[in-house]
Write an enzyme that holds these catalytic residues in place. Structure first.
Site, mmCIF file in Angstrom:
data_model
loop_
_atom_site.group_PDB
_atom_site.id
_atom_site.type_symbol
_atom_site.label_atom_id
_atom_site.label_comp_id
_atom_site.label_asym_id
_atom_site.label_seq_id
_atom_site.Cartn_x
_atom_site.Cartn_y
_atom_site.Cartn_z
ATOM 1 N N ARG A 88 0.817 -1.346 -0.378
ATOM 2 C CA ARG A 88 0.128 0.076 0.193
ATOM 3 C C ARG A 88 1.098 1.613 -0.158
ATOM 4 O O ARG A 88 0.643 2.297 -0.802
ATOM 5 C CB ARG A 88 -0.945 0.033 1.671
ATOM 6 C CG ARG A 88 -1.752 -0.592 1.327
ATOM 7 C CD ARG A 88 -2.609 -1.270 2.524
ATOM 8 N NE ARG A 88 -4.177 -1.639 2.654
ATOM 9 C CZ ARG A 88 -3.437 -3.288 3.358
ATOM 10 N NH1 ARG A 88 -2.379 -3.682 3.632
ATOM 11 N NH2 ARG A 88 -4.739 -4.468 3.139
ATOM 12 N N VAL A 118 -10.623 6.504 2.449
ATOM 13 C CA VAL A 118 -9.975 4.972 1.769
ATOM 14 C C VAL A 118 -8.831 4.723 1.233
ATOM 15 O O VAL A 118 -8.679 3.447 1.270
ATOM 16 C CB VAL A 118 -11.928 4.740 1.394
ATOM 17 C CG1 VAL A 118 -11.364 2.958 0.996
ATOM 18 C CG2 VAL A 118 -13.254 4.775 2.327
ATOM 19 N N SER A 119 -8.509 5.981 0.401
ATOM 20 C CA SER A 119 -7.300 5.812 -0.806
ATOM 21 C C SER A 119 -6.115 5.082 0.306
ATOM 22 O O SER A 119 -6.337 5.642 1.265
ATOM 23 C CB SER A 119 -6.904 6.896 -1.313
ATOM 24 O OG SER A 119 -8.205 7.516 -1.828
ATOM 25 N N ASP A 148 -10.393 -4.042 8.513
ATOM 26 C CA ASP A 148 -9.529 -5.479 9.195
ATOM 27 C C ASP A 148 -10.804 -6.265 9.722
ATOM 28 O O ASP A 148 -10.071 -7.740 9.374
ATOM 29 C CB ASP A 148 -8.236 -4.263 9.586
ATOM 30 C CG ASP A 148 -7.907 -4.293 8.318
ATOM 31 O OD1 ASP A 148 -7.497 -4.571 6.949
ATOM 32 O OD2 ASP A 148 -7.077 -2.801 8.035
ATOM 33 N N ARG A 151 -12.094 -9.065 7.350
ATOM 34 C CA ARG A 151 -11.952 -10.209 7.405
ATOM 35 C C ARG A 151 -11.359 -11.227 8.166
ATOM 36 O O ARG A 151 -11.520 -12.415 7.934
ATOM 37 C CB ARG A 151 -10.381 -9.897 6.783
ATOM 38 C CG ARG A 151 -10.525 -8.720 5.671
ATOM 39 C CD ARG A 151 -9.653 -8.260 4.868
ATOM 40 N NE ARG A 151 -9.839 -7.613 3.643
ATOM 41 C CZ ARG A 151 -9.354 -6.707 2.538
ATOM 42 N NH1 ARG A 151 -8.199 -6.399 3.545
ATOM 43 N NH2 ARG A 151 -9.527 -6.464 1.215
ATOM 44 N N HIS A 175 -3.180 0.563 8.900
ATOM 45 C CA HIS A 175 -3.286 -0.227 7.427
ATOM 46 C C HIS A 175 -1.955 -1.087 7.318
ATOM 47 O O HIS A 175 -2.400 -0.033 5.893
ATOM 48 C CB HIS A 175 -4.559 0.591 6.800
ATOM 49 C CG HIS A 175 -5.268 -0.558 6.223
ATOM 50 N ND1 HIS A 175 -6.115 -1.472 6.078
ATOM 51 C CD2 HIS A 175 -6.008 0.048 5.166
ATOM 52 C CE1 HIS A 175 -6.540 -2.560 4.885
ATOM 53 N NE2 HIS A 175 -6.235 -1.467 4.294
HETATM 54 N N1 APR Z 1 -10.323 12.826 -8.741
HETATM 55 C C1 APR Z 1 -11.084 12.707 -8.984
HETATM 56 N N2 APR Z 1 -11.188 11.202 -9.013
HETATM 57 C C2 APR Z 1 -10.078 10.538 -9.321
HETATM 58 C C3 APR Z 1 -8.587 10.773 -9.611
HETATM 59 C C4 APR Z 1 -8.849 12.679 -8.913
HETATM 60 N N3 APR Z 1 -8.024 13.124 -9.208
HETATM 61 N N4 APR Z 1 -6.951 10.730 -9.620
HETATM 62 C C5 APR Z 1 -8.770 9.543 -10.104
HETATM 63 N N5 APR Z 1 -9.879 9.387 -9.630
HETATM 64 C C6 APR Z 1 -10.119 7.985 -9.786
HETATM 65 C C7 APR Z 1 -10.356 7.364 -11.505
HETATM 66 O O1 APR Z 1 -10.185 7.954 -12.790
HETATM 67 C C8 APR Z 1 -10.846 5.939 -10.926
HETATM 68 O O2 APR Z 1 -11.673 5.497 -11.609
HETATM 69 O O3 APR Z 1 -10.217 6.829 -8.609
HETATM 70 C C9 APR Z 1 -11.042 5.842 -9.082
HETATM 71 C C10 APR Z 1 -10.602 4.746 -9.078
HETATM 72 O O4 APR Z 1 -10.320 4.243 -8.986
HETATM 73 P P1 APR Z 1 -10.504 2.264 -9.569
HETATM 74 O O5 APR Z 1 -8.891 1.895 -9.305
HETATM 75 O O6 APR Z 1 -10.898 0.993 -9.594
HETATM 76 O O7 APR Z 1 -9.795 2.010 -7.314
HETATM 77 P P2 APR Z 1 -10.691 0.926 -6.229
HETATM 78 O O8 APR Z 1 -9.572 -0.261 -6.236
HETATM 79 O O9 APR Z 1 -11.366 1.927 -6.649
HETATM 80 O O10 APR Z 1 -9.296 2.248 -5.066
HETATM 81 C C11 APR Z 1 -9.424 2.922 -4.516
HETATM 82 O O11 APR Z 1 -9.122 2.925 -2.470
HETATM 83 O O12 APR Z 1 -9.131 0.897 -1.089
HETATM 84 C C12 APR Z 1 -8.672 2.001 -1.985
HETATM 85 O O13 APR Z 1 -6.288 0.986 -2.484
HETATM 86 C C13 APR Z 1 -7.270 1.352 -2.683
HETATM 87 O O14 APR Z 1 -6.084 3.573 -3.458
HETATM 88 C C14 APR Z 1 -6.789 2.244 -3.583
HETATM 89 C C15 APR Z 1 -8.482 3.346 -3.615
#
Ligand code: APR
Length: 310
Positions: A88, A118-119, A148, A151, A175
């Protein structure tokens, strides 16, 4: 409370919005993404699910922050997910910029929202959102502990052949692989888990929990979304309903366990104003050491973050 914005219409964000709509507890959910059509399309699809699944929450998507105006709660899932072989923490340089920008943009249109991050890397991204927002620390926190513990509870339910509903657990720390599950605080309908399972099996479950996210990345080539999205939606529900439920969440520490100025997972009481209380546990020396090890790891990632120009 009536309006929730979910930033990031990817796997986690879309799942969170969908679970939230099914709870039917807010008037409006805005799905915001830099890929505007993706956000619009997914939100429209979910709104068209409303007559089938009987909810009234109106969903719409956008790439324009004006549409998020006056949000009561904002869930930030924007960023890149993990790929196999990545931790991560490897996501930091990309996601810190994104979380910073998203938070500043949100605050232009919503004055005092509650922000749930969440990111990943979660503990540091929550710190990034907190700094960029200027909000009180009771209003900016992260989702990790519910996932967590979920899970951990799922693995225990499987091993014990009982319902996952009856397993209560708490977990501390970052995390990541240094998270601290607490078997001493794990019960099955009030019965200490240690009365029901042998230590070797329990140890294996604890280790599998710590690596739980990585196991899914290996299987799917990207990180998980059903349980993470649902966990974030559960935090929103607790706040909207002002339920005062106790969950492990990623919060700013102010001297707890001798730790300060760091975001880490601790059990908290959640209500309409966000974090209402951080619950102090009487940790033993081993648990305290694990928590401090986890904090040192998160501090290293904070140092990388502090060295970045955003
Ligand atoms: N503003 C808005 N949306 C954005 C930006 C931004 N600046 N940058 C990226 N995104 C969007 C992308 O376009 C995409 O649709 O964030 C979304 C991320 O979605 P996924 O790629 O499907 O990722 P996801 O599995 O949802 O995970 C997102 O959550 O659990 C955490 O580690 C994971 O950091 C990750 C986040």
């Amino acid at each position: 409370m009536r309006k929730v914005t979910v930033v990031g219409a990817g796997n986690v964000g879309a799942t969170c919005a969908n679970v939230l709509a099914h709870k039917d507890i807010v008037k409006e959910v805005v799905l915001l993404d830099i890929m505007g059509n993706l956000a619009k399309g997914k939100a429209l699809d979910m709104w068209q699910q409303a007559p089938v699944d009987y909810y009234s929450t109106y969903l719409h998507g956008s790439d324009n922050y004006e549409e998020t105006a006056d949000s009561d709660i904002v869930v930030i899932t924007a960023g890149v997910p993990r790929k196999p072989g990545m931790s991560r923490d490897d996501l930091i340089s990309t996601n810190a910029k994104i979380v910073n920008l998203v938070t500043e943009s949100i605050l232009k249109y919503s004055k005092n929202p509650i922000i749930i991050v969440v990111s990943n890397p979660l503990d540091v991204m929550t710190l990034a959102a907190y700094r960029a927002s200027g909000l009180d620390s009771t209003r900016v926190f992260g989702m990790a502990g519910i996932l967590d513990t979920a899970r951990y509870r799922a693995f225990l339910a499987e091993a014990l052949q009982v319902s996952p509903k009856d397993i209560q657990a708490v977990l501390l720390g970052g995390h990541g692989d240094t998270m601290v599950p607490l078997p001493r605080y794990t019960t099955v309908s009030g019965i200490p888990v240690t009365d029901l399972i042998d230590m070797a099996t329990l140890d294996k479950i604890v280790e599998r929990t710590k690596m739980g996210g990585g196991e899914l990345v290996q299987l799917m080539g990207t990180s998980a979304w059903y349980a993470p999205g649902a966990a974030a939606a559960q935090m929103v529900e607790t706040i909207v309903r002002d339920e005062h439920r106790i969950f492990p969440c990623c919060v700013l520490l102010d001297g707890q366990y001798g730790l300060k100025d760091i975001f880490l997972g601790l059990p908290v009481k959640l209500g309409k104003n966000g974090i209402e209380q951080i619950i102090d546990l009487k940790l033993n020396d081993d648990e305290l050491k694990l928590l401090h090890d986890s904090a040192s790891h998160v501090k290293q990632v904070i140092d990388v973050f502090n060295g970045m120009s955003l």
